[in-house]
Motif scaffolding. Sequence first.
Motif, mmCIF file in Angstrom:
data_model
loop_
_atom_site.group_PDB
_atom_site.id
_atom_site.type_symbol
_atom_site.label_atom_id
_atom_site.label_comp_id
_atom_site.label_asym_id
_atom_site.label_seq_id
_atom_site.Cartn_x
_atom_site.Cartn_y
_atom_site.Cartn_z
ATOM 1 N N LEU A 155 0.924 -1.025 0.112
ATOM 2 C CA LEU A 155 0.220 0.131 -0.005
ATOM 3 C C LEU A 155 0.745 1.498 0.396
ATOM 4 C CD1 LEU A 155 -3.109 0.740 0.384
ATOM 5 C CD2 LEU A 155 -2.535 1.111 2.627
ATOM 6 N N ARG A 156 0.581 1.647 -1.093
ATOM 7 C CA ARG A 156 1.382 3.744 -1.082
ATOM 8 C C ARG A 156 0.598 4.708 -0.132
ATOM 9 N NH1 ARG A 156 3.787 3.625 -6.501
ATOM 10 N NH2 ARG A 156 4.763 2.114 -5.896
ATOM 11 N N ILE A 157 1.238 4.973 0.175
ATOM 12 C CA ILE A 157 0.837 6.990 0.690
ATOM 13 C C ILE A 157 2.032 8.257 0.179
ATOM 14 C CG2 ILE A 157 -0.027 8.295 2.584
ATOM 15 C CD1 ILE A 157 -0.977 5.739 3.833
ATOM 16 N N TYR A 158 1.329 8.856 -0.345
ATOM 17 C CA TYR A 158 2.008 9.656 -0.922
ATOM 18 C C TYR A 158 2.007 10.708 -0.057
ATOM 19 C CZ TYR A 158 1.641 7.939 -5.308
ATOM 20 O OH TYR A 158 1.920 6.794 -6.531
ATOM 21 N N THR A 159 3.119 11.231 1.339
ATOM 22 C CA THR A 159 3.334 11.908 1.939
ATOM 23 C C THR A 159 3.289 14.015 2.005
ATOM 24 O OG1 THR A 159 5.347 12.128 2.569
ATOM 25 C CG2 THR A 159 3.697 10.110 3.536
ATOM 26 N N LYS A 160 3.543 13.683 1.224
ATOM 27 C CA LYS A 160 3.750 15.568 0.658
ATOM 28 C C LYS A 160 2.920 16.157 0.491
ATOM 29 C CE LYS A 160 5.179 18.161 -3.126
ATOM 30 N NZ LYS A 160 5.811 18.194 -4.757
ATOM 31 N N TYR A 161 1.222 14.779 0.221
ATOM 32 C CA TYR A 161 0.228 16.219 -0.160
ATOM 33 C C TYR A 161 -0.780 16.142 1.040
ATOM 34 C CZ TYR A 161 2.034 15.568 -5.449
ATOM 35 O OH TYR A 161 2.684 15.467 -6.619
ATOM 36 N N TRP A 162 -0.095 15.759 1.898
ATOM 37 C CA TRP A 162 -1.396 16.063 2.944
ATOM 38 C C TRP A 162 -1.943 17.615 3.228
ATOM 39 C CZ3 TRP A 162 -5.181 13.950 5.765
ATOM 40 C CH2 TRP A 162 -5.392 14.485 6.643
ATOM 41 N N ASN A 163 -0.684 17.779 2.741
ATOM 42 C CA ASN A 163 -1.000 19.796 2.924
ATOM 43 C C ASN A 163 -0.432 20.101 1.441
ATOM 44 O OD1 ASN A 163 -1.290 20.160 5.715
ATOM 45 N ND2 ASN A 163 0.923 19.926 6.326
ATOM 46 N N ARG A 207 1.573 15.063 -12.578
ATOM 47 C CA ARG A 207 2.797 14.396 -12.309
ATOM 48 C C ARG A 207 2.277 14.193 -10.583
ATOM 49 N NH1 ARG A 207 5.626 11.338 -15.391
ATOM 50 N NH2 ARG A 207 5.590 12.482 -17.056
ATOM 51 N N ILE A 208 2.491 13.501 -10.538
ATOM 52 C CA ILE A 208 2.176 13.060 -8.724
ATOM 53 C C ILE A 208 4.277 12.957 -8.798
ATOM 54 C CG2 ILE A 208 2.162 11.394 -7.259
ATOM 55 C CD1 ILE A 208 -0.137 10.952 -7.910
ATOM 56 N N ASP A 209 4.890 13.202 -7.576
ATOM 57 C CA ASP A 209 5.966 13.332 -7.476
ATOM 58 C C ASP A 209 5.925 12.042 -6.489
ATOM 59 O OD1 ASP A 209 8.163 13.844 -5.979
ATOM 60 O OD2 ASP A 209 8.054 15.623 -4.335
ATOM 61 N N ALA A 210 6.983 11.230 -7.046
ATOM 62 C CA ALA A 210 7.009 9.757 -6.563
ATOM 63 C C ALA A 210 7.976 10.030 -5.114
ATOM 64 C CB ALA A 210 8.135 9.436 -7.502
ATOM 65 N N LEU A 211 8.538 10.701 -5.591
ATOM 66 C CA LEU A 211 9.533 10.647 -4.422
ATOM 67 C C LEU A 211 8.962 11.222 -2.577
ATOM 68 C CD1 LEU A 211 12.431 13.601 -5.900
ATOM 69 C CD2 LEU A 211 12.481 11.010 -5.381
ATOM 70 N N SER A 212 7.595 11.467 -2.439
ATOM 71 C CA SER A 212 7.199 11.735 -1.560
ATOM 72 C C SER A 212 6.374 10.446 -1.530
ATOM 73 C CB SER A 212 5.707 12.990 -1.731
ATOM 74 O OG SER A 212 4.997 12.143 -2.483
#
Length: 307
Positions: A155-163, A207-212
Amino acid sequence: MVPVYTFSQGIDDERRREIIFSGGIILFKRLEGLVALAERVQGVATEIFSPHDPLTAHEQLDRFSYLSRVEKFQRKMTNSQDIKDGFAAILADLGVNNVLTGYSRFAFRIQPPAHSHIDRNTATLGPHRDSWYSQDYAQTNWWTPWYPLDAGRSLRIYTKYWNTPLPNTSRGWDLDEFRQARASVTKKNGSFEEVKEAYPPVQPTERIDALSAMDFIMEPGDILNFSLAHLHEGPPNSSGICRFSTDFRTMHAHDIQSGNLAPNIDSESTGSGIGDFRRLADDQALAEIVQSEDSQTVDASQSGLIG
C-alpha cells in the motif's frame, strides 16, 4: 512529510483520531487477534482456490475460472458475521469506541500481478484521496494484508500531499450519480470497461511527486490507519504473486457532530457515504446515532460492547 506512529497495542481513541486528522499515519503491528483472523482468512482462500496456491492461482487458472473463485471468496468473506465480529473485537482492543463508531463494509481485495485477470473484482484505483469521492471528513481508513507483502505489492501513501493540493477532476463529481450510473450498466451486464466509462473515477491532472511515496510493507497481523484525505493507492502489482488485503472505514459520531475533521484542500465533489456506515456494536445506522442526542452522553466505558 507526515509522521508515522507504530504501536503494538491499543491507544486512547480520541488520541488516535487526533493523530489521523492532523495528517499522521498509525501502524498497529502484530496484533494477536488479527493474526488469528488472518489464519482463518487464509484457510478459506486455500479451500476456494484448491488445489492451487491462492498466491499463484492466476498462473494456473484461465480468466473465467480465476475470477469466479475470486468472486466466491469475496462474497463469503464480505458476508461473514464471524469476520465482522472478529474485526469489531480487534478494534475494541485497539481502543475504538464501538458504541459511537460506525463502520463500512469489509472489502476483500485481490490484486493479481501486472494486468493478469483484471476485472471489477480485481481492479484497484490509482492514486486518489477518498475525499475526492465523498465529503465525509470524519472518516478514517483501515487497511490490512492477509499474506506477507513485499516491495512489489504494497500500500502506498504520498506523504507530501497532506498539505499540498493536487489538481484533479473532482469538480462536478457526485457520489450518488456515480453509484446510479454504474449500477445501471452493471444491471445490463455491461463489461468492466463499460461500467468504468459510465461514470469515470476522479483522476489527478498533474504528475505526482514519486519521491513522496511511502510504501508500507506489512505482515498478517498488521493494520494501517489513516485519513480519507491522505493521497494513497494500491500500486500495480509488480511481483509474481497475488496481494490479498482488506480495507474498511470508520467514523465516530462525535467527530461528525463537533466538526473534528480532516481538512479538504483540493476536492470539489459532492455526496456523502454516511448511509453505508453501521454501528460496530449492533449495526444500527450511524446516521441515526449522529442525529440522536443520546450519543452525546454515552459513557465511554461502554466501548467494549460487542454486538
